[in-house]
Enzyme design. Structure first.
Site, PDB file in Angstrom:
ATOM      1  N   TYR A  25      -3.156 -32.917 -14.209  1.00 54.03           N
ATOM      2  CA  TYR A  25      -2.896 -31.037 -13.666  1.00 54.03           C
ATOM      3  C   TYR A  25      -1.981 -31.958 -11.905  1.00 54.03           C
ATOM      4  O   TYR A  25      -0.996 -31.340 -11.796  1.00 54.03           O
ATOM      5  CB  TYR A  25      -4.380 -31.490 -12.718  1.00 54.03           C
ATOM      6  CG  TYR A  25      -5.443 -30.028 -13.932  1.00 54.03           C
ATOM      7  CD1 TYR A  25      -5.051 -29.252 -14.042  1.00 54.03           C
ATOM      8  CD2 TYR A  25      -5.280 -31.407 -15.039  1.00 54.03           C
ATOM      9  CE1 TYR A  25      -5.594 -28.465 -15.711  1.00 54.03           C
ATOM     10  CE2 TYR A  25      -6.650 -30.861 -16.099  1.00 54.03           C
ATOM     11  CZ  TYR A  25      -6.931 -28.708 -16.113  1.00 54.03           C
ATOM     12  OH  TYR A  25      -7.781 -28.854 -16.859  1.00 54.03           O
ATOM     13  N   ASN A  45      -1.007 -22.411 -12.463  1.00 58.43           N
ATOM     14  CA  ASN A  45      -2.682 -22.197 -13.028  1.00 58.43           C
ATOM     15  C   ASN A  45      -3.735 -21.691 -12.576  1.00 58.43           C
ATOM     16  O   ASN A  45      -4.390 -21.475 -10.985  1.00 58.43           O
ATOM     17  CB  ASN A  45      -3.268 -23.439 -12.927  1.00 58.43           C
ATOM     18  CG  ASN A  45      -4.969 -23.675 -13.649  1.00 58.43           C
ATOM     19  OD1 ASN A  45      -5.486 -23.530 -14.855  1.00 58.43           O
ATOM     20  ND2 ASN A  45      -5.875 -24.819 -13.168  1.00 58.43           N
ATOM     21  N   GLU A  46      -4.296 -20.723 -13.591  1.00 57.89           N
ATOM     22  CA  GLU A  46      -5.619 -19.868 -12.032  1.00 57.89           C
ATOM     23  C   GLU A  46      -5.400 -19.087 -11.144  1.00 57.89           C
ATOM     24  O   GLU A  46      -5.904 -18.432 -10.640  1.00 57.89           O
ATOM     25  CB  GLU A  46      -6.783 -20.485 -12.455  1.00 57.89           C
ATOM     26  CG  GLU A  46      -7.178 -20.643 -13.689  1.00 57.89           C
ATOM     27  CD  GLU A  46      -9.049 -21.495 -13.633  1.00 57.89           C
ATOM     28  OE1 GLU A  46      -9.295 -21.360 -12.375  1.00 57.89           O
ATOM     29  OE2 GLU A  46      -9.327 -22.084 -14.925  1.00 57.89           O
ATOM     30  N   ASP A  79     -10.228 -16.854 -17.277  1.00 62.48           N
ATOM     31  CA  ASP A  79     -11.254 -16.394 -17.995  1.00 62.48           C
ATOM     32  C   ASP A  79     -11.846 -14.955 -17.521  1.00 62.48           C
ATOM     33  O   ASP A  79     -12.984 -14.764 -17.942  1.00 62.48           O
ATOM     34  CB  ASP A  79     -12.157 -16.734 -19.084  1.00 62.48           C
ATOM     35  CG  ASP A  79     -12.701 -16.102 -20.313  1.00 62.48           C
ATOM     36  OD1 ASP A  79     -12.563 -14.886 -20.544  1.00 62.48           O
ATOM     37  OD2 ASP A  79     -13.277 -16.159 -21.596  1.00 62.48           O
ATOM     38  N   GLU A 112      -8.671 -25.456 -21.047  1.00 62.12           N
ATOM     39  CA  GLU A 112      -9.689 -26.125 -20.968  1.00 62.12           C
ATOM     40  C   GLU A 112     -11.096 -25.014 -21.858  1.00 62.12           C
ATOM     41  O   GLU A 112     -10.139 -24.093 -22.086  1.00 62.12           O
ATOM     42  CB  GLU A 112      -9.905 -25.684 -19.618  1.00 62.12           C
ATOM     43  CG  GLU A 112      -9.059 -26.558 -18.542  1.00 62.12           C
ATOM     44  CD  GLU A 112      -9.705 -25.590 -16.579  1.00 62.12           C
ATOM     45  OE1 GLU A 112     -10.463 -25.257 -16.692  1.00 62.12           O
ATOM     46  OE2 GLU A 112      -9.020 -26.608 -16.626  1.00 62.12           O
ATOM     47  N   TYR A 131     -12.077 -29.897 -21.679  1.00 61.23           N
ATOM     48  CA  TYR A 131     -12.594 -30.452 -20.257  1.00 61.23           C
ATOM     49  C   TYR A 131     -14.157 -31.053 -20.206  1.00 61.23           C
ATOM     50  O   TYR A 131     -15.318 -31.242 -20.925  1.00 61.23           O
ATOM     51  CB  TYR A 131     -12.420 -29.235 -19.486  1.00 61.23           C
ATOM     52  CG  TYR A 131     -12.536 -29.340 -18.199  1.00 61.23           C
ATOM     53  CD1 TYR A 131     -11.142 -29.248 -17.380  1.00 61.23           C
ATOM     54  CD2 TYR A 131     -13.736 -29.957 -17.135  1.00 61.23           C
ATOM     55  CE1 TYR A 131     -10.932 -29.500 -15.749  1.00 61.23           C
ATOM     56  CE2 TYR A 131     -13.718 -29.529 -15.973  1.00 61.23           C
ATOM     57  CZ  TYR A 131     -12.397 -30.292 -14.993  1.00 61.23           C
ATOM     58  OH  TYR A 131     -12.057 -30.322 -13.909  1.00 61.23           O
TER      59      TYR A 131
END
Ligand SMILES: *[C@@H]1O[C@H](CO)[C@@H](O)[C@H](O)[C@H]1NC(C)=O
Ligand SMILES: *[C@@H]1O[C@H](CO)[C@@H](O)[C@H](O)[C@H]1NC(C)=O
Ligand SMILES: *[C@@H]1O[C@H](CO)[C@@H](O)[C@H](O)[C@H]1NC(C)=O
Ligand SMILES: *[C@@H]1O[C@H](CO)[C@@H](O)[C@H](O)[C@H]1NC(C)=O
Ligand SMILES: *[C@@H]1O[C@H](CO)[C@@H](O)[C@H](O)[C@H]1NC(C)=O
Ligand SMILES: *[C@@H]1O[C@H](CO)[C@@H](O)[C@H](O)[C@H]1NC(C)=O
Ligand SMILES: *[C@@H]1O[C@H](CO)[C@@H](O)[C@H](O)[C@H]1NC(C)=O
Ligand SMILES: *[C@@H]1O[C@H](CO)[C@@H](O)[C@H](O)[C@H]1NC(C)=O
Ligand SMILES: *[C@@H]1O[C@H](CO)[C@@H](O)[C@H](O)[C@H]1NC(C)=O
Ligand SMILES: CC(=O)N[C@H]1CO[C@H](CO)[C@@H](O)[C@@H]1O
Length: 480
Positions: A89, A161-162, A203, A266, A298
């Protein structure tokens, strides 16, 4: 003379195959395939962030891929586990990553790298992306690309990411496409090969399909902004769930028309501990491999949120946790032949054209107008940035980790060693294992408790902490 030359070339070839393991992967339709033999590649991976998401400290001169001795230790344990990919990351683009990249390459393990970090100005601000989309930010992003673009085991980059969740403003998707465009344009201008770029989503079911369709459609007036692959951070399979109770069946139906590779960027819910990873046979079984290209568990190291497969002890030793053994047992039972089988329909899919009727979700954007590049960024792309880029992969000569590793029964594992793979090989479960303990090495301890039992961390706390960090996190929204 000709004979001598042939023998010499043979030696060179031998040496080359000894030193350089994996072949570059390419995206074809909804599959990753090996660029040499066209075999399908499915990710059997783990997230790798020793020190956790909050452990990133660029001033320290250390990041997860900067210390060769640590990378060798972990690559050997991952090779033994059966993984073929890691996700990393938070990287410091000013450090030299060539020793670690070479070690993972020799182990047959690809790297998926996030170009962002949780620090200010090092990722898009989901509340005001126009403030963080600057040339300083993009220069940092390009330096990460620069640092990894010469390695054949760089599988791809995540441009975000997210970033999209309930708190993100409607303009965010356009900015993610803009960053994706800029990274892909940088790669096209500066990298020795085309490296895929993707997005890793939380999600959040109400926003998921809108996000996926927005990112993966073809935009004729901004072609490089389309993602090449889509990662989903999914924690919906907990304990002894099933394909249906986990909602995996809904994901397979929803993503059934994908034209790009999809995988879990993940996964591995820890509400039930120890984890037995019953989702692994489902993910790599017939019901899912037609749509998904595997996933990344993860996570490798135990951190405060309790998702670890191993404990990295303060004295440099490693203690395997029962989750490591349980995951290894699941990987060992996979049907590798099924995973590598290419599918001519899947590899020839083409993306749909962007149109608002693909989009859905409350307050989801309806605009495909992408922001222009900030001033000065065209020149960065054209001229390149000066990252800490090694020209290439090095030979790995030291294959024996110096650190002690303890099995779950507390015994020291002896004989751990990196198996340097041949050219065009990547690691597979059950192959290239090393290390034994005085007692039977194969006895799995499924069912017993991890040595550091803690009750499973409260999911919401983790999510909150991760959101505070403003970037990566464990996207745990089980909205089924
Ligand atoms: C990288 O892959 C290419 C083939 O695409 C190969 O020619 C080259 O030798 C590889 N480089 C290394 C360092 O393995
Ligand atoms: C690359 O990183 C090494 C240490 O990791 C450092 O000594 C060197 O100065 C860096 N080079 C550049 C060009 O940043
Ligand atoms: C972030 O970038 C903006 C615009 O380039 C700049 O004004 C601000 O000082 C930066 N903040 C930090 C903490 O570096
Ligand atoms: C997939 O494509 C088919 C045929 O175009 C369409 O009927 C179906 O609704 C699509 N499924 C999803 C989930 O978008
Ligand atoms: C082949 O790919 C197509 C398109 O993704 C998919 O519909 C089909 O189920 C796949 N077949 C197999 C056997 O996986
Ligand atoms: C290192 O630390 C671990 C965990 O605290 C402990 O079990 C082990 O005995 C220590 N090993 C050495 C060599 O000090
Ligand atoms: C949608 O946006 C409006 C206006 O910003 C806001 O009032 C509303 O709460 C949002 N709805 C959701 C579900 O986020
Ligand atoms: C690019 O194409 C999209 C989709 O057709 C359209 O919505 C958008 O306005 C276009 N952008 C520009 C700058 O023309
Ligand atoms: C490697 O793994 C494959 C699939 O599990 C197996 O068929 C093969 O025998 C293994 N090779 C070695 C050398 O262990
Ligand atoms: C020594 C050994 O077991 N090598 C194997 C490592 O894994 C590759 C790919 O899985 C095999 O082809 C090698 O035989």
């Amino acid at each position: 003379m000709a004979q001598f030359k042939a023998a010499f070339l043979c030696l060179v070839a031998l040496f080359t195959s000894y030193a350089f393991a994996v072949a570059p992967l390419v995206v074809k339709g909804s599959d990753f395939v090996n660029s040499i033999d066209d075999a399908r590649f499915q990710i059997i991976g783990v997230a790798y962030q020793p020190g956790g998401s909050s452990g990133f400290d660029p001033g320290s001169g250390i990041d997860p891929l900067s210390d060769a001795s640590v990378c060798l230790r972990d690559a050997v344990l991952m090779q033994r586990l059966g993984v073929n990919a890691i996700r990393v990351y938070n990287l410091d683009p000013d450090l030299d990553h060539s020793a670690c990249a070479s070690i993972f390459n020799a182990a047959g393990i690809y790297m998926i790298l996030d170009v962002n970090s949780p620090l200010p100005n090092q990722s898009l601000n989901r509340g005001a992306p126009w403030e963080s989309y600057s040339s300083d930010y993009l220069e940092r992003v390009f330096k990460v690309v620069e640092g990894f673009m010469n390695f054949n085991n760089t599988l791809g980059f995540f441009s975000g990411n997210e970033v999209i969740n309930e708190d993100s403003v409607p303009q965010v998707p356009a900015y993610i496409r803009a960053v994706t465009r800029d990274v892909k344009d940088y790669i096209a201008a500066q990298a020795p090969r085309s490296i895929p770029v993707g997005y890793s989503a939380a999600d959040v079911r109400p926003l998921l399909m809108g996000t996926f369709n927005y990112m993966s459609c073809e935009l004729s007036n901004d072609t490089s902004s389309k993602i090449d692959f889509f990662g989903l951070n999914s924690y919906s399979w907990c304990g002894d769930a099933t394909f249906e109770s986990s909602g995996y069946d809904v994901l397979v139906a929803d993503f059934g028309n994908t034209t790009i590779p999809i995988f879990f960027s993940e996964y591995g819910c820890n509400n039930v501990s120890p984890r037995t990873f019953t989702e692994v046979p489902a993910l790599y079984g017939k019901e899912m491999t037609s749509v998904f290209s595997g996933g990344l568990i993860y996570e490798y190291s135990e951190e405060p949120n309790n998702y670890g497969l191993v404990n990295l002890n303060d004295n440099g030793t490693v203690s395997l946790l029962v989750d490591y053994d349980n995951l290894r047992t699941q990987y060992d039972s996979l049907d590798i032949g099924l995973l590598e089988k290419a599918n001519a329909t899947a590899t020839s899919l083409t993306p749909p054209s962007c149109a608002v009727n693909l989009l859905s979700g409350t307050n989801f954007t309806m605009s495909f107008n992408l922001p222009d590049r900030p001033n000065g960024v065209d020149a960065l792309i054209k001229n390149g940035v000066s990252g800490n880029s090694s020209d290439s992969t090095n030979a790995v000569t030291n294959t024996k980790p110096s650190q002690t590793v303890y099995a779950t029964n507390g015994q020291e594992i002896s004989g751990l060693q990196l198996t340097v793979l041949d050219w065009d090989q990547s690691n597979l479960p059950g192959n290239n294992t090393s290390g034994t303990t005085p007692s039977s090495p194969s006895s799995t301890t499924s069912g017993s408790s991890p040595s550091n039992t803690n009750t499973a961390a409260k999911v919401d706390d983790i999510k909150f902490g991760a959101l505070l960090m403003g970037a990566l996190g464990v996207g745990i929204y089980m909205q089924l």
